[in-house]
Motif scaffolding. Sequence first.
Motif, PDB file in Angstrom:
ATOM      1  N   LEU A  79       0.904  -1.282   0.056  1.00  0.00           N
ATOM      2  CA  LEU A  79       0.006  -0.005   0.181  1.00  0.00           C
ATOM      3  C   LEU A  79       1.021   1.035   0.114  1.00  0.00           C
ATOM      4  N   GLN A  80       0.724   1.965  -1.098  1.00  0.00           N
ATOM      5  CA  GLN A  80       1.456   3.416  -1.157  1.00  0.00           C
ATOM      6  C   GLN A  80       0.411   4.325  -0.881  1.00  0.00           C
ATOM      7  N   VAL A  81       0.812   5.340  -0.011  1.00  0.00           N
ATOM      8  CA  VAL A  81      -0.107   6.556   0.301  1.00  0.00           C
ATOM      9  C   VAL A  81       0.716   7.787  -0.235  1.00  0.00           C
ATOM     10  N   ARG A  82       0.198   8.371  -1.135  1.00  0.00           N
ATOM     11  CA  ARG A  82       0.610   9.451  -1.938  1.00  0.00           C
ATOM     12  C   ARG A  82       0.119  10.995  -1.586  1.00  0.00           C
ATOM     13  N   GLN A  87       3.778  12.323  -4.428  1.00  0.00           N
ATOM     14  CA  GLN A  87       4.887  11.827  -3.722  1.00  0.00           C
ATOM     15  C   GLN A  87       4.289  10.841  -2.942  1.00  0.00           C
ATOM     16  N   THR A  88       4.905   9.623  -2.574  1.00  0.00           N
ATOM     17  CA  THR A  88       4.804   8.593  -1.541  1.00  0.00           C
ATOM     18  C   THR A  88       5.243   9.112  -0.427  1.00  0.00           C
ATOM     19  N   ASP A 103       8.850   5.156   5.934  1.00  0.00           N
ATOM     20  CA  ASP A 103       8.311   6.706   5.787  1.00  0.00           C
ATOM     21  C   ASP A 103       8.767   7.280   4.701  1.00  0.00           C
ATOM     22  N   SER A 104       8.543   8.543   4.766  1.00  0.00           N
ATOM     23  CA  SER A 104       8.817   9.614   3.711  1.00  0.00           C
ATOM     24  C   SER A 104      10.252  10.029   3.538  1.00  0.00           C
TER      25      SER A 104
END
Length: 202
Positions: A79-82, A87-88, A103-104
Amino acid sequence: MRLGLLLAVGLAMVLAGCAALGPQPAEDRDRAAAAYRERAEALAAPDGWRMVARVRVEGPEESGQVRLHWTHQDRSDRLQVRNPFGQTVLEVRYGAQGMQVRDSRGRTYRGATARMVLQRRLGWRVPVESMARWALGLADEERLPEVLDDLGAPLELRSGPWRVTYGEYREVEGIRLPRDIRLEREGAEARLRVEQWDLRGT
């Protein structure tokens, strides 16, 4: 805005809430349950799937929107949160080898540490073992959803403190899949609007 909270919503995915429904007659309930089991068997056939969705969360202290890119392959999830700029900002992987969170800043956490990091960011334990089933509109194994429509698709399911309600469905390769999902627990509410389903995975 806590991006971790937005992830929880995406992971635990939830469609537009349905209106209160009265109890179904026993015969209708049995028919819907049989249709649900047939649907569950059909959804077990694909080796993988991919989803792209917009996630909107609202709570007493924060609100916001992110995009979720979710890939399920061979019983593993990524799962990628953008953010709105593409930006991920958070990535979660889960499978036979356990959980991994990045994390970022590129920092990676694994196993029990990953779970603690994710729980610390969210404020609660994320039900990673159930998320992939909820995304497809399936209850936890060996359970039936609390409310089914006439075609066997869930309108509501519950698991622990989570209440997941489904509004709109769309047909993808002959199978009805959720398009709107709503997740609720203790004062937090989030909505997942699925923009793309691909049952061929990656």
